[in-house]
Motif scaffolding. Structure first.
Motif, PDB file in Angstrom:
ATOM      1  N   ALA A  34       0.656  -0.898   0.159  1.00 29.17           N
ATOM      2  CA  ALA A  34       0.044   0.080   0.267  1.00 29.17           C
ATOM      3  C   ALA A  34       0.775   0.550   0.173  1.00 29.17           C
ATOM      4  CB  ALA A  34      -0.118   0.099   1.054  1.00 29.17           C
ATOM      5  N   PRO A  35       0.315   2.440  -0.445  1.00 33.61           N
ATOM      6  CA  PRO A  35       1.355   3.252  -0.222  1.00 33.61           C
ATOM      7  C   PRO A  35       1.155   3.646   1.289  1.00 33.61           C
ATOM      8  CG  PRO A  35      -0.693   3.695  -1.332  1.00 33.61           C
ATOM      9  CD  PRO A  35      -1.164   2.841  -0.578  1.00 33.61           C
ATOM     10  N   ARG A  51     -10.716  -8.269  17.919  1.00 31.26           N
ATOM     11  CA  ARG A  51     -11.231  -7.093  17.079  1.00 31.26           C
ATOM     12  C   ARG A  51      -9.224  -7.322  16.785  1.00 31.26           C
ATOM     13  NH1 ARG A  51     -11.464  -1.315  17.907  1.00 31.26           N
ATOM     14  NH2 ARG A  51     -11.441  -2.221  20.260  1.00 31.26           N
ATOM     15  N   MET A  52      -9.474  -7.091  15.582  1.00 32.02           N
ATOM     16  CA  MET A  52      -7.830  -6.337  15.043  1.00 32.02           C
ATOM     17  C   MET A  52      -7.606  -5.048  14.550  1.00 32.02           C
ATOM     18  SD  MET A  52      -5.085  -8.185  13.381  1.00 32.02           S
ATOM     19  CE  MET A  52      -5.846  -8.018  11.149  1.00 32.02           C
ATOM     20  N   VAL A  53      -7.141  -4.118  14.824  1.00 29.17           N
ATOM     21  CA  VAL A  53      -6.561  -2.369  14.899  1.00 29.17           C
ATOM     22  C   VAL A  53      -5.434  -2.511  13.733  1.00 29.17           C
ATOM     23  CG1 VAL A  53      -7.078  -0.344  14.741  1.00 29.17           C
ATOM     24  CG2 VAL A  53      -8.964  -2.151  15.978  1.00 29.17           C
ATOM     25  N   LEU A  54      -5.571  -1.957  12.548  1.00 28.04           N
ATOM     26  CA  LEU A  54      -4.502  -1.195  12.624  1.00 28.04           C
ATOM     27  C   LEU A  54      -4.217  -0.265  12.240  1.00 28.04           C
ATOM     28  CD1 LEU A  54      -4.092  -2.936   8.967  1.00 28.04           C
ATOM     29  CD2 LEU A  54      -3.168  -4.270  10.879  1.00 28.04           C
ATOM     30  N   LEU A  55      -3.193   0.662  13.731  1.00 22.39           N
ATOM     31  CA  LEU A  55      -2.700   1.864  13.209  1.00 22.39           C
ATOM     32  C   LEU A  55      -2.123   3.388  12.804  1.00 22.39           C
ATOM     33  CD1 LEU A  55      -3.463   1.346  16.552  1.00 22.39           C
ATOM     34  CD2 LEU A  55      -4.904   2.690  16.382  1.00 22.39           C
ATOM     35  N   TRP A 166      -1.182  -8.099   4.362  1.00 24.77           N
ATOM     36  CA  TRP A 166      -0.510  -8.327   3.950  1.00 24.77           C
ATOM     37  C   TRP A 166       0.127  -6.338   3.144  1.00 24.77           C
ATOM     38  CZ3 TRP A 166       2.592 -12.629   2.837  1.00 24.77           C
ATOM     39  CH2 TRP A 166       3.210 -12.576   2.076  1.00 24.77           C
ATOM     40  N   ALA A 167      -0.897  -6.228   1.787  1.00 26.43           N
ATOM     41  CA  ALA A 167      -0.160  -4.650   1.843  1.00 26.43           C
ATOM     42  C   ALA A 167       0.199  -3.345   3.146  1.00 26.43           C
ATOM     43  CB  ALA A 167      -1.363  -4.345   0.700  1.00 26.43           C
ATOM     44  N   ARG A 168      -0.523  -3.569   3.579  1.00 23.00           N
ATOM     45  CA  ARG A 168      -0.979  -2.201   4.976  1.00 23.00           C
ATOM     46  C   ARG A 168       0.480  -2.328   6.238  1.00 23.00           C
ATOM     47  NH1 ARG A 168      -5.182   0.909   5.918  1.00 23.00           N
ATOM     48  NH2 ARG A 168      -6.808   0.345   4.162  1.00 23.00           N
ATOM     49  N   VAL A 169       0.444  -3.740   6.367  1.00 21.95           N
ATOM     50  CA  VAL A 169       1.803  -4.117   7.447  1.00 21.95           C
ATOM     51  C   VAL A 169       2.629  -4.714   6.873  1.00 21.95           C
ATOM     52  CG1 VAL A 169       2.064  -5.340   8.752  1.00 21.95           C
ATOM     53  CG2 VAL A 169      -0.267  -5.352   8.879  1.00 21.95           C
ATOM     54  N   PRO A 170       3.616  -3.649   7.221  1.00 16.18           N
ATOM     55  CA  PRO A 170       5.513  -3.787   6.557  1.00 16.18           C
ATOM     56  C   PRO A 170       6.173  -5.669   7.724  1.00 16.18           C
ATOM     57  CG  PRO A 170       5.555  -2.167   7.376  1.00 16.18           C
ATOM     58  CD  PRO A 170       3.796  -2.215   7.731  1.00 16.18           C
ATOM     59  N   ASN A 171       6.394  -5.701   7.572  1.00 22.01           N
ATOM     60  CA  ASN A 171       7.166  -6.378   8.464  1.00 22.01           C
ATOM     61  C   ASN A 171       8.369  -5.345   9.467  1.00 22.01           C
ATOM     62  OD1 ASN A 171       7.594  -8.898   7.252  1.00 22.01           O
ATOM     63  ND2 ASN A 171       9.660  -8.509   5.879  1.00 22.01           N
ATOM     64  N   HIS A 172       8.243  -6.468  10.906  1.00 22.16           N
ATOM     65  CA  HIS A 172       8.584  -5.397  11.475  1.00 22.16           C
ATOM     66  C   HIS A 172       7.665  -4.520  12.513  1.00 22.16           C
ATOM     67  CE1 HIS A 172      12.979  -7.033  11.269  1.00 22.16           C
ATOM     68  NE2 HIS A 172      12.652  -6.381   9.978  1.00 22.16           N
ATOM     69  N   THR A 173       6.883  -4.473  11.582  1.00 23.05           N
ATOM     70  CA  THR A 173       5.416  -3.894  13.005  1.00 23.05           C
ATOM     71  C   THR A 173       4.559  -4.651  14.132  1.00 23.05           C
ATOM     72  OG1 THR A 173       4.424  -3.430  10.183  1.00 23.05           O
ATOM     73  CG2 THR A 173       3.132  -3.387  12.027  1.00 23.05           C
ATOM     74  N   PRO A 174       5.325  -3.799  14.483  1.00 22.85           N
ATOM     75  CA  PRO A 174       4.865  -4.373  16.390  1.00 22.85           C
ATOM     76  C   PRO A 174       3.767  -4.750  16.580  1.00 22.85           C
ATOM     77  CG  PRO A 174       5.865  -1.542  16.170  1.00 22.85           C
ATOM     78  CD  PRO A 174       5.042  -2.249  15.414  1.00 22.85           C
ATOM     79  N   ILE A 175       3.412  -5.948  16.659  1.00 23.13           N
ATOM     80  CA  ILE A 175       1.418  -5.899  17.203  1.00 23.13           C
ATOM     81  C   ILE A 175       1.596  -6.638  18.799  1.00 23.13           C
ATOM     82  CG2 ILE A 175       2.191  -8.564  16.780  1.00 23.13           C
ATOM     83  CD1 ILE A 175      -0.555  -9.345  15.860  1.00 23.13           C
TER      84      ILE A 175
END
Length: 179
Positions: A34-35, A51-55, A166-175
């Motif tokens: 994603a951009p 529920r899962m939220v991308l921030l 997949w498109a919005r979450v790069p490697n090393h993104t904390p969860i």
């Protein structure tokens, strides 16, 4: 009675073979990234709410209903095979475009503390905890998968949602996975 048993056994074997075949075929090409302004810098999972939220910063950019491990309500993952979803802070440390489920992002469980706690109890901690779509070939179930928790400790979403994640979450993104 014997005929019903044979038909049921054939059905179960057919489903098993279908699932294994679809797992080998894979889920196709992953989506492009994603951009930058649409990419997450934190994932937060609320187990009790499924529920899962991308921030991005403090702002939610996407929310998903999820299915968890079959024993997710019994607390955090403690050992291999307990079917619980972990709790704590981890990161997305690698991705699998050819997984048996529609795409998958690996969560860095077990942490050193998780490993110590499991080993203190005499158990292996387990691993291979992922965010993933539905098993390959089963995408037609879509949102119906949310009717019950069915994973071995993973976090499951629909296939279209997994492509978005997949498109919005790069490697090393904390969860962060919270009760």
């Amino acid at each position: 009675m014997r005929k019903k048993f044979i038909v049921l056994a054939a059905l179960i074997i057919s489903l098993f073979v279908y699932t294994k075949l679809m797992a080998k075929i894979g889920s196709g090409s992953p989506p492009p990234d994603a951009p930058l302004e649409q990419r997450a810098d934190l994932i937060r999972v609320y187990k009790a709410e499924r529920r899962m939220v991308l921030l991005r910063g403090d702002a939610p950019i996407s929310t998903y209903r999820v299915s968890l491990g079959m024993a997710a309500d019994e607390g955090p993952k403690q050992r291999e095979g307990d079917e619980k979803t972990p709790e704590g802070r981890y990161e997305i440390d690698w991705r699998n475009p050819r997984s048996m489920a529609h795409l998958s992002l690996h969560i860095s469980y077990p942490s050193p503390d998780d490993r110590r706690n499991a080993e203190a109890g005499g158990f292996p901690p387990g691993g291979n905890i992922m965010i993933h779509g539905l098993p390959n070939g089963w995408g037609l179930f879509g949102n119906a998968h949310q009717l019950l928790d069915w994973t071995d400790g993973c976090i499951a979403v629909t296939n279209s949602e997994m492509r978005d994640i997949w498109a919005r979450v790069p490697n090393h993104t904390p969860i962060e996975i919270v009760p």
